[in-house]
Design an enzyme around this catalytic site. Structure first.
Site, PDB file in Angstrom:
ATOM      1  N   SER A 197     -16.758  -3.343  -9.524  1.00  0.00           N
ATOM      2  CA  SER A 197     -17.820  -2.714  -8.741  1.00  0.00           C
ATOM      3  C   SER A 197     -19.137  -2.778  -9.488  1.00  0.00           C
ATOM      4  CB  SER A 197     -17.432  -1.250  -8.514  1.00  0.00           C
ATOM      5  OG  SER A 197     -18.516  -0.517  -7.999  1.00  0.00           O
ATOM      6  N   TYR A 214     -18.365  -5.897  -6.668  1.00  0.00           N
ATOM      7  CA  TYR A 214     -18.973  -5.751  -5.348  1.00  0.00           C
ATOM      8  C   TYR A 214     -20.172  -4.826  -5.423  1.00  0.00           C
ATOM      9  CZ  TYR A 214     -13.892  -6.141  -4.183  1.00  0.00           C
ATOM     10  OH  TYR A 214     -12.564  -6.441  -4.119  1.00  0.00           O
ATOM     11  N   ASP A 268       0.855  -1.200   0.000  1.00  0.00           N
ATOM     12  CA  ASP A 268       0.000   0.000   0.000  1.00  0.00           C
ATOM     13  C   ASP A 268       0.879   1.234   0.000  1.00  0.00           C
ATOM     14  OD1 ASP A 268      -2.193   1.950   0.742  1.00  0.00           O
ATOM     15  OD2 ASP A 268      -3.287   0.065   1.006  1.00  0.00           O
ATOM     16  N   ASN A 304     -18.805  10.105   1.719  1.00  0.00           N
ATOM     17  CA  ASN A 304     -19.652  10.169   0.522  1.00  0.00           C
ATOM     18  C   ASN A 304     -20.782   9.160   0.607  1.00  0.00           C
ATOM     19  OD1 ASN A 304     -17.983  11.985  -1.000  1.00  0.00           O
ATOM     20  ND2 ASN A 304     -16.523  10.309  -1.234  1.00  0.00           N
ATOM     21  N   LYS A 351     -13.049   1.137 -13.853  1.00  0.00           N
ATOM     22  CA  LYS A 351     -13.356  -0.268 -13.542  1.00  0.00           C
ATOM     23  C   LYS A 351     -13.699  -1.043 -14.820  1.00  0.00           C
ATOM     24  CE  LYS A 351     -12.592  -0.096  -9.181  1.00  0.00           C
ATOM     25  NZ  LYS A 351     -11.388  -0.766  -8.647  1.00  0.00           N
ATOM     26  N   ASP A 367       4.126   1.868  -4.236  1.00  0.00           N
ATOM     27  CA  ASP A 367       3.063   2.235  -5.167  1.00  0.00           C
ATOM     28  C   ASP A 367       2.782   1.030  -6.069  1.00  0.00           C
ATOM     29  OD1 ASP A 367       1.568   3.369  -7.349  1.00  0.00           O
ATOM     30  OD2 ASP A 367       2.216   5.324  -6.601  1.00  0.00           O
ATOM     31  N   THR A 396     -20.837  -0.457  -9.846  1.00  0.00           N
ATOM     32  CA  THR A 396     -20.925   0.827 -10.550  1.00  0.00           C
ATOM     33  C   THR A 396     -20.777   0.642 -12.072  1.00  0.00           C
ATOM     34  OG1 THR A 396     -20.179   3.122 -10.349  1.00  0.00           O
ATOM     35  CG2 THR A 396     -18.462   1.480 -10.460  1.00  0.00           C
ATOM     36  N   TYR A 422     -14.636   7.237 -12.468  1.00  0.00           N
ATOM     37  CA  TYR A 422     -14.296   6.095 -11.596  1.00  0.00           C
ATOM     38  C   TYR A 422     -14.854   4.796 -12.180  1.00  0.00           C
ATOM     39  CZ  TYR A 422     -14.874   2.734  -7.786  1.00  0.00           C
ATOM     40  OH  TYR A 422     -14.886   1.577  -7.041  1.00  0.00           O
TER      41      TYR A 422
END
Ligand code: NAD
Ligand code: UD1
Length: 344
Positions: free
Chosen positions: A132, A184, A35, A205, A160, A63, A134, A156
């Protein structure tokens, strides 16, 4: 340093990565957490050590865009699978800073895939990818199956969709490259110990972290975005999923790939939609706290209803969410009330 069953978790110090590390250890794996802490707190590592012991996992600050660092970890720990969590995830921020999102999210995935393929001559390392719901945008129908149209509506979400396409293209070019893409739905809650959980930076958010902060009086009230959605009570409906169920889904995906099974795209959700008002009521009951709220206009880009058809996860991975809304709220409350300022 070689470890049996080592699994590299990029973004491993984040919300889902840190919970997945616990489930992996419980299942006999050795997580290696990479991370750069751009959206996480180093203090999560101390909590994981308290829960798991010093020797149960390894950490590398780096990174995920740095291919050489990844190659070094894959070889030195003899990693058998990578779970690629590392990404930026704030939808609104991605609209304002699209280049940063495409650069970070897609470059990191390219580095992981290139690192994997650079050592593929000796052995193949499998990939689990954090996608996602999304990617579906505003779905034509619910529950949403994996074959539904992809309609990303913000940068975003595009990162994905592009990430998925990169993986599929790499699989076509190199069939020994096997991956499970997990889409997810809405992860919420915290580990049952109350020692780790979600720590959003700034104003949350998302609904559940906002409700949690109202419950500990860090925020005065919740704005409920819209009361005229075409849903039973007029508020938005989502598929909230306990983060430990999600973590266990990753373990199942790693088990599945290591058993030699083929690549798949799989929804991880409970299959049940819950409204904003239902969630407020459940959280209030679990925490014993009043959650003041006010109706405000709809949030731009929001949709009415989103929940998974979760049958593929059951048939392919043998995974099904075990924890209900009450456990999600109880565990979120244990974390938030015990750590009102997160890891501070
Ligand atoms: P998170 O922000 O808590 O965790 C992501 C971690 O990745 C953070 O620790 C961050 O510091 C790290 N990171 C980001 N870019 C990096 C880079 N270039 N190099 C190294 N580390 C980097 O987010 P999360 O909720 O744990 O999400 C994990 C993954 O799941 C992400 O890919 C996210 O897009 C995806 N996802 C999350 C949700 C959700 O609601 N939380 C839903 C669907 C998908
Ligand atoms: C968000 C992300 C989405 C991501 C998903 C899963 C945005 C715009 N979208 O969507 O990309 O895939 O999480 O993690 O961030 N709500 C309120 N008040 C609030 C916050 C939310 O009423 O303060 C409502 C929303 O209108 C929605 C529901 O609560 O009906 C859930 O919102 P949220 O937690 O942001 O999740 P998603 O909208 O699914």
């Amino acid at each position: 340093m070689t470890k049996p069953n080592a699994v590299l978790l990029t973004g491993g110090a984040g919300y889902i990565g840190s919970h997945t590390a616990i489930s992996l250890v419980q299942a006999g794996y050795f997580p290696v957490l990479l991370d750069n802490f751009c959206n996480s707190d180093r203090r999560v590592l101390g909590r994981l050590k308290q829960l798991l012991g010093d020797q149960a996992f390894a950490v590398q600050e780096a990174d995920a865009c740095d291919q050489s660092q990844i190659v070094q970890l894959l070889t030195s720990f003899d990693v058998t699978a990578v779970i690629h969590f590392a990404a930026l995830k704030a939808v609104g921020e991605s609209v304002v800073q699209p280049l940063r999102y495409f650069e970070n999210n897609n470059q990191a995935l390219l580095s992981v895939l290139k690192a994997i393929s650079s050592i593929a001559k000796d052995r193949y390392i499998h990939l689990v990818y954090s996608s996602s719901a999304t990617v579906y945008g505003d779905p034509d129908q619910v529950p949403i199956t994996e074959s539904a149209a992809l309609r990303p509506t913000n940068p975003y979400a595009w990162t994905k969709v592009i990430g998925e396409q990169i993986i599929l293209a790499q699989q076509q070019a190199n069939p020994s490259c096997r991956a499970v893409i997990l889409r997810y739905f809405n992860p919420v809650g915290a580990h049952e110990s109350g020692m780790i959980g979600e720590q959003p930076q700034g104003v949350p958010n998302n609904l559940m972290p906002y409700v949690q902060q109202v419950a500990v009086r860090k925020r005065e009230y919740l704005s409920v975005f819209g009361q005229d959605w075409p849903t039973p009570d007029g508020t938005g409906v989502r598929d909230y999923l306990h983060v430990m169920d999600l973590a266990e889904g990753h373990v199942k995906a790693v088990d599945y790939l290591l058993a030699g099974e083929r690549s798949e795209i799989i929804n991880l959700g409970t299959g049940t939609g819950r409204s904003v008002l239902e969630l407020i009521r459940a959280f209030s009951q679990a925490s014993g706290q009043d959650i003041p709220y006010r109706f405000t206009p709809r949030r731009p880009g929001d949709i009415a209803v989103c929940y998974a058809d979760s049958s593929k996860a059951v048939s392919v991975l043998g995974w099904r969410a075990q924890r209900g809304l009450e456990a999600m709220c109880t565990d979120a409350w244990r974390w938030q009330s015990g750590n009102p300022d997160g890891y501070v």
